[in-house]
Every structure is written in C-alpha cells, then in structure tokens.
Write a protein that holds these residues in place. Structure first.
Motif, PDB file in Angstrom:
ATOM      1  N   SER A  61       0.736  -1.157  -0.037  1.00  0.00           N
ATOM      2  CA  SER A  61       0.205  -0.023  -0.062  1.00  0.00           C
ATOM      3  C   SER A  61       0.882   1.201   0.032  1.00  0.00           C
ATOM      4  N   GLU A  94       1.303   4.354  -3.876  1.00  0.00           N
ATOM      5  CA  GLU A  94       1.762   3.136  -4.108  1.00  0.00           C
ATOM      6  C   GLU A  94       3.263   3.027  -4.796  1.00  0.00           C
ATOM      7  N   ALA A 154       2.716  -2.570  -6.948  1.00  0.00           N
ATOM      8  CA  ALA A 154       1.888  -1.548  -6.482  1.00  0.00           C
ATOM      9  C   ALA A 154       0.341  -2.021  -6.281  1.00  0.00           C
ATOM     10  N   SER A 173      -5.843  -2.770  -2.080  1.00  0.00           N
ATOM     11  CA  SER A 173      -4.355  -3.240  -2.198  1.00  0.00           C
ATOM     12  C   SER A 173      -4.614  -4.853  -1.550  1.00  0.00           C
TER      13      SER A 173
END
Length: 219
Positions: A61, A94, A154, A173
């Motif tokens: 994250s 990210e 990411a 995420s």
C-alpha cells in the motif's frame, strides 16, 4: 510484530510438511511500510522467505497517511476533483512505496523489480475510484520470478482498456494481493498488518478494546 490475517489454500500445509518450496504472495499495508525503518523490516521478512527457496511477490500500500494526504491535496485545489485525475494522483502513493522497498532489497543484495498496476496490466473496468479487476497479465511477473527476482507490485491500482489509471477503492491493496495469488496460482497469500492480534474494536479509538484469544468463523 506481524500477524498473518489471511492464508489461502490448504495445499500449503502439505507442501510445508514435504519441505517443498512454493509461490508466496505477501501484502503489507500502510502502517507496515510507514517509515524507512518499517520498510527495512519488510525487506528482511521478504528476504527470509526467499532464502527458504520460495518465489515471492510483494504487494504494498501507500505509506501510512499518504492516501489521505493526497485526497486532502486534491480537495485543496478543487471542490470536486475529477475522478479520473484523482486516480492519477492517488496511484502515486503506492508507486513511491514499491520503489523504496526495491531500493532496500537491492542494497541487501536481493534482486527485485517494481511494477505499477499498469505495468503488469492489472486490467479493470472504468469505474474511477472504485474499479473492479477484470484480468491480470502475469507474463512479466513469471519471467522475473524465473530469473530469481522478488516482484514488488503496487496495490490498489490498475488500468482500464483505454489506458487510464484506475484505483480499486479503500482496501484495494488486499484485493490486488488476492487477485494476483489467484491469477498466478500461488500456494499462499499472506496479508500482514503491524498489530499483535484481533481486538473487539479499534484500540486506537477505544482504550478498553480487548484482544481476543480466538474468533468464530463468522467474526
């Protein structure tokens, strides 16, 4: 300390007993990468798994508080930020984390490669700020893993069929990690957070919160 909140697949128990290595997806939230020291701790955990012979994909994250800061920044220049442009802005959180983690891994002699959601082609619909994953192209990731690299992806973001950056909404995420584990047929998906257990409520808000020894399936 880290607590594993989610593990997928019964297969892993059998593989461990047979001492067979597998593909592990690890996801680290914002507090777990909230400072250079915490990023270094994540790197050490990743390296430990790699030393055991596992292939490792890491999903991260943005650093703790960064997404909120970017939202506040957007609202400081626009009373109603355009959803597409907001996603372009939010995805940078990210992107910073994947680069920082890979820098630390490189310094420790661990080969690693960072990717944005767009670069590994996490295809989503075009619902900006709350997109849903439709498909994941895993060719780049598989190639890097075959070369012995740790792959750092990411979380929270993807790309639509027109090439627009999209984000998956809060908790995105976690969604990225589970989707990657599914698409690449990982042996285990681990979602980490820097807490020492599960509480009755948020202890940062309610000081009387109690840590639970066990929880029911429904809980």
């Amino acid at each position: 300390p880290y607590t594993t909140l989610f593990r997928s697949g019964v297969r892993l128990d059998t593989r461990r007993r047979q001492n067979i290595m597998g593909l592990i997806v690890q996801k680290y939230g914002g507090t777990s990468v909230g400072s250079p020291e915490r990023i270094a701790a994540v790197a050490e955990r990743v390296i430990d798994y790699r030393r055991r012979g596992h292939d490792v994909i890491v999903v991260v994250s943005a650093m703790s508080g960064e997404t909120d800061r970017l939202i506040k920044l957007a609202k400081s220049v626009s009373t109603k930020p355009d959803p597409r442009e907001l996603d372009v802005l939010l995805a940078t959180g990210e992107q910073a984390t994947i680069a920082l983690l890979c820098m630390v891994l490189h310094d420790r002699g661990c080969p690693a490669r960072s990717y944005t959601g767009q670069q590994v082609h996490i295809l989503t619909d075009s619902a900006f700020n709350k997109a849903r994953i439709q498909e994941i192209e895993g060719a780049r990731i598989r190639k890097d893993l075959s070369e012995g690299k740790v792959v750092v992806v990411a979380g929270f973001q993807g790309v639509d069929e027109r090439g627009n950056i999209t984000t998956l909404g809060r908790g995105g995420s976690d969604t990225t990690a589970v989707a990657l584990a599914t698409a690449l047929k990982a042996d285990e998906c681990q979602i980490y957070t820097d807490v020492d257990g599960v509480y009755t409520t948020d202890p940062r808000v309610v000081p009387q919160a109690r840590r639970l020894d066990r929880v029911t399936f429904a809980e």
